[in-house]
Write a protein that holds these residues in place. Structure first.
Motif: not given
Length: 186
Positions: A64, A66, A107, A112-113, A115, A117
């Motif tokens: 998960n 980005t 993370a 959960s907020d 992300k 990357a």
């Protein structure tokens, strides 16, 4: 391998198994250059970043994460490099492994907020020594100094061996390029 093994054990559908098997074959193909003689050749850095993104797409999705790679979309300037493609591929894969690990750890801490990357980009005119390819992430940053980080068996990663950045440094040294590791919070 673990994903494919688990999918087989769970009797996943044929398409899922086929996709995972194809991905595994692509990853293994990515390691093939390391087994061959590592001859220097001139290539566009975009060829390397495109291959790395393709080889790791499944991993980015699985974790998960980005991913942004502006050179692949012509938003950043590419450049030519003369080096053993396979060694640079393995080095960049190691840096991505580290980024995936540390962004996922971040993370877990942030909730959960957050992300995870990663950005792979070029800095064609940043360093006086010449153009650079950089891997950036929104993980917690390094706790080791640059000098410590490239020493063998030095790591702050739980269960880590401490050879990844050492390997990256040695590859760059072998091909006559500086390996710069910079930690900067933005």
């Amino acid at each position: 391998m673990d994903d494919l093994n688990e999918a087989i054990r769970q009797s996943d559908d044929y398409e899922t198994l086929l996709k995972r098997a194809e991905h595994l074959a692509e990853l293994l193909e990515g390691f093939a250059p390391l087994l061959r003689r590592n001859e220097q050749k001139t290539f566009n850095i975009k060829a390397l970043t495109q291959k790395i993104i393709k080889l790791n797409t499944h991993r980015f999705e699985h974790h998960n994460v980005t991913v942004s790679c502006p050179v692949n979309t012509d938003e950043s300037e590419s450049f030519e490099v003369t080096a053993p493609f396979g060694l640079l591929q393995a080095t960049l894969t190691n840096l991505i492994d580290n980024s995936i690990h540390w962004t996922n750890l971040q993370a877990e801490k942030k909730g959960s907020d957050f992300k995870p990357a990663i950005r792979i980009d070029t800095l064609p005119h940043w360093f006086k020594e010449g153009p650079a390819l950089v891997v950036m992430d929104n993980g917690p940053g390094f706790s080791l100094t640059p000098e410590e980080a490239i020493q063998p068996f030095k790591t702050s990663r739980p269960g880590g061996m401490g050879v990844g950045l050492y390997y990256a440094d040695k590859v760059m040294e072998t091909i006559g390029v500086d390996f710069k590791y910079v930690t900067q919070k933005i």
